[in-house]
Design a protein around this motif. Structure first.
Motif, short mmCIF file in Angstrom:
data_model
loop_
_atom_site.label_atom_id
_atom_site.label_comp_id
_atom_site.label_asym_id
_atom_site.label_seq_id
_atom_site.Cartn_x
_atom_site.Cartn_y
_atom_site.Cartn_z
N LYS A 3 36.12 -15.16 18.95
CA LYS A 3 36.71 -14.25 17.96
C LYS A 3 36.95 -12.88 18.59
N LEU A 7 40.52 -10.98 18.88
CA LEU A 7 40.73 -9.66 18.28
C LEU A 7 41.10 -8.63 19.34
N MET A 42 39.29 -1.77 15.32
CA MET A 42 39.03 -3.20 15.15
C MET A 42 37.53 -3.47 15.13
N GLN A 45 36.13 -2.28 11.82
CA GLN A 45 36.52 -3.13 10.69
C GLN A 45 35.89 -4.52 10.77
N GLU A 46 35.96 -5.15 11.91
CA GLU A 46 35.52 -6.54 12.03
C GLU A 46 34.02 -6.71 12.23
N TYR A 47 33.39 -5.73 12.87
CA TYR A 47 31.97 -5.85 13.20
C TYR A 47 31.11 -4.80 12.52
#
Length: 71
Positions: A3, A7, A42, A45-47
């Motif tokens: 992932k 990303l 990113m 937001q993602e982690y």
């Protein structure tokens, strides 16, 4: 890790097949100030992780960036 690679590739607009953990960040033409800002956003937001410009400055490879997620 898959992932993260996906990303990262999207953040700096490169083909996912061109992303290798040992790859030097400077070898990516799109690893520039915009790429760095996009990468930081990113990660946030993602982690849900805050990384700093100093963290990025010390990173030399994709693996180094991935390691920031665990620190």
């Amino acid at each position: 890790m898959e992932k993260f690679i996906e990303l990262f590739a999207n953040a700096i607009e490169v083909d996912i097949n061109d992303v290798k953990l040992g790859q030097e960040l400077e070898s990516y033409k799109t690893w520039d100030s915009l790429g760095v800002v996009t990468f930081i956003a990113m990660v946030n937001q993602e982690y849900n992780k805050q990384i700093t410009a100093d963290d990025i400055r010390n990173a030399k490879t994709v693996q180094d960036l991935y390691n920031l997620l665990g620190s």
